[in-house]
Enzyme design. Sequence first.
Site, short mmCIF file in Angstrom:
data_model
loop_
_atom_site.label_atom_id
_atom_site.label_comp_id
_atom_site.label_asym_id
_atom_site.label_seq_id
_atom_site.Cartn_x
_atom_site.Cartn_y
_atom_site.Cartn_z
CE LYS A 153 -4.28 -1.55 2.25
NZ LYS A 153 -5.15 -1.40 3.43
CD GLU A 187 -19.81 -5.90 6.73
OE1 GLU A 187 -19.11 -4.92 6.42
OE2 GLU A 187 -19.79 -6.99 6.09
NE ARG A 193 -20.96 -6.67 3.06
CZ ARG A 193 -20.21 -6.74 1.95
NH1 ARG A 193 -20.16 -5.73 1.13
NH2 ARG A 193 -19.51 -7.81 1.68
#
Length: 647
Positions: free
Chosen positions: A288, A374, A402
């Site tokens: 990243k 979730e 979700r």
Amino acid sequence: MSSPPVTPLLDRVRVPADLRNFSAEQLKELAEELRAETIHAVSTTGGHLGASLGVVELTTAIHAVFDTPTDRLIWDVGHQAYPHKILTGRRDRIRTLRQPGGLSGFTRRSESEYDPFGAAHSSTSISAGLGMAVARDLLGRRAGQNVIAVIGDGAMSAGMAYEAMNNAGAMKSRLIVVLNDNDMSIARPVGALSAYLSRLISSRPFLSIREVMAKVARRFPGPLARAAERADEYARGFLTGGTLFEELGFYYVGPVDGHDLDHLLPVLRNLRDAEEAGPILLHVVTQKGKGYAPAEASADKYHGVVKFNVITGEQAKAPPGPPAYTKVFAQALIAEAEADERIVAVTAAMPSGTGLDAFGKRFPRRTFDVGIAEQHAVTFAAGMACEGLRPFVAIYSTFLQRAYDQVVHDVALQNLPVRFAMDRAGLVGADGATHAGAYDIAYLGCIPNMTLMAASDEVELTHMVATAASHDAGPIAFRYPRGEGRGLELPARGTPLPIGKGRILREGTAIALLSYGTRLAEALLAAEDLAARGLSCTVADARFAKPLDTGLVEQLARHHEVLITLEEGSTGGFGALVAHHLAHAGLLDGGLRFRPLTLPDLYLDHDTPKRQYDTAGLNAPQIVAAALNAIGLNDAAARRPPLAGAG
């Protein structure tokens, strides 16, 4: 403000097909120019920088090797798609990223033919890619057409990704999944040997030999054939670390250095040409923020950034203001947890976004980040509640969608005291429709046993955290927006509210404004405007949608000509619950003019929050207009003497 970078090769790229005329050395130079362009663009707009910098070489290589948009390229989440947008004809608009009327911060089908699937919620790319691959096969499209899904390692923590891989492995359709490993470090270090092995096992000769050996093995007796097949999988898995993916039915290739085009290009060409193969997983390892020192040094701070100085990396600081609702929530929860050791906190890969990073520093053993999962987070919390803990599940409103079945079946049906803290309720500005918390009032309001609250300001939020902490009679949820509070003085600890009771802040006689959530401040401004026009207003804060304060609702309905409800949610929410009660109480039969103001029945594009709420009709001027319309007055007529009974 720094000058735009010099980009002689990038200037020659209008569409990805132009990359196919470049040599490998030119592609390396192009990647550096693309990285510089991405950094400069995001420095002027803000956005998701770190993830995009990590896939510059991968983006370049994929577009150079594959025939996009005929070959379908799907980016999971979309955080990493900025270089992709630059290469696919949107460079001239890249500095409008996340700005009003500009490019979306995520992939969007309506924006470009190079975005075959819209993404902003994670872990959908493999499912969508498999659907496209099956459609290709059923519709008899070009046999060599490729479908490539790029998914980050964080998104692989969601069960949906594994459901899709399991299905793909069973179906054997041609599909290429690129696993971008930039965080979890699931691979051993990559290098020349790894690159050589990846090129070898992805090559046509190796695949052909493997197929021949498989045919020979199938002539063995059953047990020996199965043993030979598993020996092949485990031998390659031992060398490369891909046994898990092989077990799911994928042909594993990797790990490959995702920043080395000398490694990436030949492997991608092999996979492009491997028409006889079924689903393939290419494992690339990236960093990243690659190529920009501040982002490399602090990947978390440069995941999502505001405008920043390209030279120093220093991000623009907002002027001092009230604390954000997220911070207020975290402080209030810490105060409750100091007094009650049963309180625990659960988040789904959003510790800093929900404020639970602060809670985690204070209570590391009572904080649980379950990854992008979730569904699991909700049922995990339900299990905790069964055993006497007091779990707070902190999830953005848009992401709680979700886990809807788990909220209904595992929590509410069993009447378990799970506390849902729904951040980012309402409209969210630059993140647009995909992240707007528009539906939770409606989708939770229809569930039995559920208690629903909405904070009108930061003090109310503090009290609602205390209310949820003390509420053991069943599930309870409270919502609050993105952004800063109003600057009110906060108590050291909240005080539990009476369940199902609202409050009146301003008394009037003609028009009643009943607000659920932070539109209360706009309702008070609207009341001032209406009073100046001779129309007396009552302003009330509902606090609760379930149980509804029916006494307050009936009082407002009986003593006012107009009743207007306000909410930062979709139709079918708070206004619908109020209307339902009014209808059954017969209070809509006698001439009451009832007007529910909600978010409009459409997806609102990214913009400033103020302009979004103007568009939604939920700021003070639009509330005034709705009241005037309901009472039968236009703006000019409202300046005449008030109607009889108006104070």
